[in-house]
Design a protein around this motif. Sequence first.
Motif, PDB file in Angstrom:
ATOM      1  N   VAL A   1       0.816  -1.224   0.000  1.00 30.81           N
ATOM      2  CA  VAL A   1       0.000   0.000   0.000  1.00 30.81           C
ATOM      3  C   VAL A   1       0.843   1.265   0.000  1.00 30.81           C
ATOM      4  CG1 VAL A   1      -1.976  -1.122   1.062  1.00 30.81           C
ATOM      5  CG2 VAL A   1      -0.213  -0.098   2.522  1.00 30.81           C
ATOM      6  N   ASP A   2       2.143   1.150   0.273  1.00 22.36           N
ATOM      7  CA  ASP A   2       2.996   2.336   0.298  1.00 22.36           C
ATOM      8  C   ASP A   2       3.475   2.760  -1.082  1.00 22.36           C
ATOM      9  OD1 ASP A   2       2.858   2.552   3.091  1.00 22.36           O
ATOM     10  OD2 ASP A   2       4.470   1.095   3.358  1.00 22.36           O
TER      11      ASP A   2
ATOM     12  N   ILE B   1       2.626   4.099  -4.200  1.00 22.01           N
ATOM     13  CA  ILE B   1       1.522   4.790  -4.885  1.00 22.01           C
ATOM     14  C   ILE B   1       2.063   5.831  -5.875  1.00 22.01           C
ATOM     15  CG2 ILE B   1      -0.179   4.407  -3.073  1.00 22.01           C
ATOM     16  CD1 ILE B   1       0.420   7.247  -2.070  1.00 22.01           C
TER      17      ILE B   1
ATOM     18  N   LYS C   1      -0.231   6.590  -8.793  1.00 25.98           N
ATOM     19  CA  LYS C   1      -1.624   6.896  -8.452  1.00 25.98           C
ATOM     20  C   LYS C   1      -2.185   8.099  -9.215  1.00 25.98           C
ATOM     21  CE  LYS C   1      -4.506   8.221  -4.466  1.00 25.98           C
ATOM     22  NZ  LYS C   1      -5.612   7.265  -4.699  1.00 25.98           N
TER      23      LYS C   1
ATOM     24  N   TYR D   1      -4.997   5.867 -10.908  1.00 26.08           N
ATOM     25  CA  TYR D   1      -6.108   5.633  -9.972  1.00 26.08           C
ATOM     26  C   TYR D   1      -6.240   6.785  -8.970  1.00 26.08           C
ATOM     27  CZ  TYR D   1      -2.160   3.561  -7.345  1.00 26.08           C
ATOM     28  OH  TYR D   1      -0.940   3.323  -6.728  1.00 26.08           O
TER      29      TYR D   1
ATOM     30  N   LEU E   1      -9.196   6.514  -6.290  1.00 23.74           N
ATOM     31  CA  LEU E   1      -9.336   5.341  -5.438  1.00 23.74           C
ATOM     32  C   LEU E   1      -8.146   5.170  -4.518  1.00 23.74           C
ATOM     33  CD1 LEU E   1     -10.547   2.661  -8.018  1.00 23.74           C
ATOM     34  CD2 LEU E   1     -11.938   3.790  -6.283  1.00 23.74           C
ATOM     35  N   ASP E   2      -8.405   4.642  -3.326  1.00 24.91           N
ATOM     36  CA  ASP E   2      -7.315   4.150  -2.497  1.00 24.91           C
ATOM     37  C   ASP E   2      -6.815   2.846  -3.105  1.00 24.91           C
ATOM     38  OD1 ASP E   2      -7.525   6.230  -0.678  1.00 24.91           O
ATOM     39  OD2 ASP E   2      -8.989   5.151   0.567  1.00 24.91           O
ATOM     40  N   LYS E   3      -5.531   2.603  -2.989  1.00 26.53           N
ATOM     41  CA  LYS E   3      -4.953   1.422  -3.631  1.00 26.53           C
ATOM     42  C   LYS E   3      -5.580   0.127  -3.124  1.00 26.53           C
ATOM     43  CE  LYS E   3      -0.462  -0.592  -4.745  1.00 26.53           C
ATOM     44  NZ  LYS E   3       0.991  -0.524  -4.514  1.00 26.53           N
ATOM     45  N   ASP E   4      -5.930   0.088  -1.845  1.00 27.17           N
ATOM     46  CA  ASP E   4      -6.473  -1.149  -1.295  1.00 27.17           C
ATOM     47  C   ASP E   4      -7.895  -1.436  -1.784  1.00 27.17           C
ATOM     48  OD1 ASP E   4      -7.837   0.757   0.149  1.00 27.17           O
ATOM     49  OD2 ASP E   4      -7.022   0.187   2.095  1.00 27.17           O
TER      50      ASP E   4
END
Length: 224
Positions: A108-109, A111, A114, A118, A121-124
């Motif tokens: 999750v770190d 990004i 992003k 994306y 959106l949050d990556k998760d």
Amino acid sequence: MRTMILMVIAIATALVSARAEDRPADFVNIVDVIPDVIVEARYAGYFNFVGRPIDGYEAPACLLTRLAAEALARVQAALKPYGFGLKVFDCYRPERAVAAFVRWAEDVDDIRMKPEFYPELDKDALFDKGYIAAKSGHSRGSTVDLTVVTLPAGVEVYMGTGYDFFSERSWPDDPQQPSEARGNRLMLTSLMQLHGFKPYPYEWWHFTLADEPHPDTYFDFPVK
């Protein structure tokens, strides 16, 4: 005796692995079937949602089953009289590449891409939304990500979002898209369906041959 048995098992395992790495006879390089198709193999380079070349992509090539490639050739032939052609972004995808996407999604770190791919959106959330999965139809060899371009310049027609933009705005039937984008998406989807492909409800660029020859087999030989 035990040592001999272990050696035989090791040799047999190596042979099976080697066979698993071989490209099946019914897979072809798309340019051998459609010489004038444009190939922009995103996962062989750095401009993709991960930000680096992906495991299993040893060359910027598009491999497909021959049935899928020949169906795609008919789409190309239908577009050409109107001054359009196809650009492909991804075709066959090795299972090791899919595993690399899963590992990336779990970090999750990371990004850095992003803003481009994306931002909403949050990556998760990428798993829950269906943009990343542990299995991909691409690994069966009859799924392709593509768009339409003008000829001869090769300029992409306006689709409202870019390739691999993870958002509801990339859904093929997103009603918020401008009329130009909706029309171009409809043109692509209609032609692909006419020539035997099924669309994917969350990505305007993603199509799978309806009568794919390997519906239950996921391959892992490298793209090269």
